[in-house]
Motif scaffolding. Sequence first.
Motif, PDB file in Angstrom:
ATOM      1  N   UNK A  52       9.146 -10.313  -3.987  1.00 50.85           N
ATOM      2  CA  UNK A  52       8.173 -10.257  -4.975  1.00 50.85           C
ATOM      3  C   UNK A  52       7.262  -9.996  -4.959  1.00 50.85           C
ATOM      4  N   UNK A  53       6.314  -9.429  -3.603  1.00 50.81           N
ATOM      5  CA  UNK A  53       5.004  -8.743  -3.073  1.00 50.81           C
ATOM      6  C   UNK A  53       5.123  -8.161  -2.188  1.00 50.81           C
ATOM      7  N   UNK A  54       5.381  -6.676  -2.475  1.00 52.50           N
ATOM      8  CA  UNK A  54       5.361  -5.687  -1.481  1.00 52.50           C
ATOM      9  C   UNK A  54       4.974  -6.068   0.155  1.00 52.50           C
ATOM     10  N   UNK A  55       5.933  -6.669   1.297  1.00 52.61           N
ATOM     11  CA  UNK A  55       5.930  -6.430   2.349  1.00 52.61           C
ATOM     12  C   UNK A  55       5.407  -7.967   3.154  1.00 52.61           C
ATOM     13  N   UNK A  56       6.283  -8.510   2.204  1.00 54.06           N
ATOM     14  CA  UNK A  56       6.628 -10.219   2.365  1.00 54.06           C
ATOM     15  C   UNK A  56       8.218 -10.404   2.948  1.00 54.06           C
ATOM     16  N   UNK A  57       8.697  -8.996   3.082  1.00 53.62           N
ATOM     17  CA  UNK A  57      10.257  -9.725   3.247  1.00 53.62           C
ATOM     18  C   UNK A  57      10.388  -8.854   4.311  1.00 53.62           C
ATOM     19  N   UNK A  58       9.341  -8.726   5.408  1.00 51.60           N
ATOM     20  CA  UNK A  58       9.339  -7.854   6.517  1.00 51.60           C
ATOM     21  C   UNK A  58       8.890  -8.926   7.456  1.00 51.60           C
ATOM     22  N   UNK A  59       7.952  -9.856   6.709  1.00 48.98           N
ATOM     23  CA  UNK A  59       8.013 -11.127   7.444  1.00 48.98           C
ATOM     24  C   UNK A  59       9.211 -11.917   7.832  1.00 48.98           C
ATOM     25  N   UNK A  75      -1.700  -6.020   7.397  1.00 54.04           N
ATOM     26  CA  UNK A  75      -1.965  -5.047   5.574  1.00 54.04           C
ATOM     27  C   UNK A  75      -1.337  -6.273   4.790  1.00 54.04           C
ATOM     28  N   UNK A  76      -0.988  -7.459   4.464  1.00 54.41           N
ATOM     29  CA  UNK A  76      -1.211  -8.307   3.407  1.00 54.41           C
ATOM     30  C   UNK A  76      -1.626  -8.862   2.926  1.00 54.41           C
ATOM     31  N   UNK A  77      -2.784  -9.212   3.985  1.00 52.71           N
ATOM     32  CA  UNK A  77      -3.626 -10.113   4.017  1.00 52.71           C
ATOM     33  C   UNK A  77      -5.351  -9.192   3.504  1.00 52.71           C
ATOM     34  N   UNK A  78      -4.615  -7.861   4.097  1.00 46.69           N
ATOM     35  CA  UNK A  78      -6.280  -7.012   3.393  1.00 46.69           C
ATOM     36  C   UNK A  78      -5.884  -6.368   2.136  1.00 46.69           C
ATOM     37  N   UNK A  79      -4.751  -6.490   1.844  1.00 43.40           N
ATOM     38  CA  UNK A  79      -4.247  -6.237   0.526  1.00 43.40           C
ATOM     39  C   UNK A  79      -4.617  -7.042  -1.074  1.00 43.40           C
ATOM     40  N   UNK A  80      -4.433  -8.429   0.118  1.00 42.79           N
ATOM     41  CA  UNK A  80      -4.978  -9.630  -1.172  1.00 42.79           C
ATOM     42  C   UNK A  80      -6.631 -10.026  -1.058  1.00 42.79           C
ATOM     43  N   UNK A  81      -6.634  -9.329  -0.136  1.00 52.56           N
ATOM     44  CA  UNK A  81      -8.325  -9.607  -0.033  1.00 52.56           C
ATOM     45  C   UNK A  81      -8.871  -8.376  -1.262  1.00 52.56           C
ATOM     46  N   UNK A 478      -5.233  -4.051 -10.756  1.00 51.76           N
ATOM     47  CA  UNK A 478      -6.115  -4.079  -9.010  1.00 51.76           C
ATOM     48  C   UNK A 478      -4.503  -4.785  -8.245  1.00 51.76           C
ATOM     49  N   UNK A 479      -3.735  -5.671  -8.865  1.00 50.46           N
ATOM     50  CA  UNK A 479      -2.504  -6.543  -8.361  1.00 50.46           C
ATOM     51  C   UNK A 479      -1.278  -5.462  -7.684  1.00 50.46           C
ATOM     52  N   UNK A 480      -1.323  -4.680  -8.942  1.00 47.33           N
ATOM     53  CA  UNK A 480      -0.109  -3.247  -8.849  1.00 47.33           C
ATOM     54  C   UNK A 480      -0.327  -2.905  -7.934  1.00 47.33           C
ATOM     55  N   UNK A 481      -1.319  -1.807  -7.615  1.00 52.55           N
ATOM     56  CA  UNK A 481      -1.758  -0.640  -6.927  1.00 52.55           C
ATOM     57  C   UNK A 481      -1.737  -2.037  -5.730  1.00 52.55           C
ATOM     58  N   UNK A 482      -2.536  -3.252  -4.846  1.00 51.38           N
ATOM     59  CA  UNK A 482      -2.556  -3.196  -3.700  1.00 51.38           C
ATOM     60  C   UNK A 482      -1.397  -4.033  -2.925  1.00 51.38           C
ATOM     61  N   UNK A 483      -0.326  -4.905  -4.010  1.00 47.37           N
ATOM     62  CA  UNK A 483       0.256  -5.443  -3.578  1.00 47.37           C
ATOM     63  C   UNK A 483       1.954  -4.612  -3.946  1.00 47.37           C
TER      64      UNK A 483
END
Length: 509
Positions: A52-59, A75-81, A478-483
């Motif tokens: 649902x959030x890009x990058x989570x699948x790799x975890x 990357x996910x933490x920085x993007x959320x920040x 903003x959420x779409x651009x980073x996440x």
Amino acid sequence: MNHHKSNASARSGRKRAEKFIGQADSNGPVGWLLRLFKSISTFVLIFLEQGAVHGLAYLGKPLLHILERLFWLVLIVVSIYFSVVLSFVSWERYQSKSTVVAIEKDHYYWNTSMPSLTICPLKRIYRPYLLNYCSKNGITKEEDQAELFDFLESLANSTFINFENIKHSDNVDSLLDVLQIQPENYMKIIYNLTRDLTRLDDTELRVRTQSNLEFLRTHQTLTEYGICYTTNSFISSNLTASLLLTGRELPLDDFYSTRTVHNVRYGNLFDGDITYSFIGFEPPITIFYHSPYETLNIAKYQPLTNEAHEYETFSIEIVTTKDFKEDTTISQRGCRFHYESNLTHYSIYTKGICLQECRIQLAYKLCGCIPHFYPNPEGPRAKKVCHYKQLIKCFPRYQKLFLEFKQDINDKKGIPCYCEQNCVDSKVIIEHRQVLKQTQKLIGSIGGLIVVKRYPLVRFSRQLLFTFTDLLVSIGGTAGFFLGFSVLGMVEILYFFTLRLLWYIVGRR
């Protein structure tokens, strides 16, 4: 050969040990915790695989190295920040910078309101009323009546600029004791002993406002300069002496029942010169000009005059767009409409009235009481009204502080008194002023004359620049651009941790 056999035997041993432990603890607390942990970890891994959030699948992928997982986690933490920080920036903009004051130039379509006048006659106490009041209360000596008249007249004409001029004596104190007049009753006594000049039976003598063959509504108002008369105003009906002192609105005067009456006179480019005259006063008077959206400002005190005055004026208005007040809050726009009062002593709001409340609070703080000409609410919010001796003793030394909220000329900050602007207002500019001499001989009274010869080519308009829809688009972008996040992504998360979790718990996996 021997090496392969040893590995096989080791794996076989671990399986037997695990089976043994599972059998030993399957019904104990350790087994229950292991099963719970396994179920939770399985559910979390399923969620991560949804992406649902890009990058989570790799975890959640089982074959990735720990460094790869760590890389994606960072990357996910920085993007959320950054997504959260920029979303709060958008929220702050929506709350405090969402409105703008624009300049409009389509002046052919405007109706500009004329300035308002407030005139305060210095002859307030009507002597026949006072004599009747004295006779009913056993005060028959002419000396006592004259002394009481001088005291009440000076009290009625007192304000922050002249409290020291209140006429008093020991005999006045005795008369006040006989009449049982307490400070909280000063203004009501003055009101009862003052004629309402807008309701005199003789229409030629009454205070009135005329614009050609039409009339403007005129009210007897309670101001910081006592009982005055205001015309061409949007708010004067809420500031009448009757309403603020007795809580009752007077019925409409029959004088206007057969006449064309306006609350405010407007004009536009095609009307040419427009005027109105405010007459019916005996000298001396004090004339205040101000916006029709405001009341008089005692800090801009005008000198007494025995003649009528003509003011050639020019007004620049600030207005709002159609849906401005419905789509914004007070904190967003930084201004208030008249009905959005947060004041204690007044039911309507203007910046000028808010400054009056600041003076009330300051007077109560410095002198322990408030002047008699302010409306005073009943109950626990009521404040002590000053005895006339307190007015004479305490207030003159703080005159500049009360009028300008500054200790002296070098005091740049002054006393803190925050008042929001009026959302709708006008700036009145006097382009020419002249004294109309011998007016009383011609028409039997004096007053003020407003003349408008020039109309504004620009005006200011409060507009909503950053709407709630813009806020949603900004945060969503903003959420779409980073996440890579979207509304459907949020729905997936809600679905997964509600309905899907329920089915998972009951065994539908």
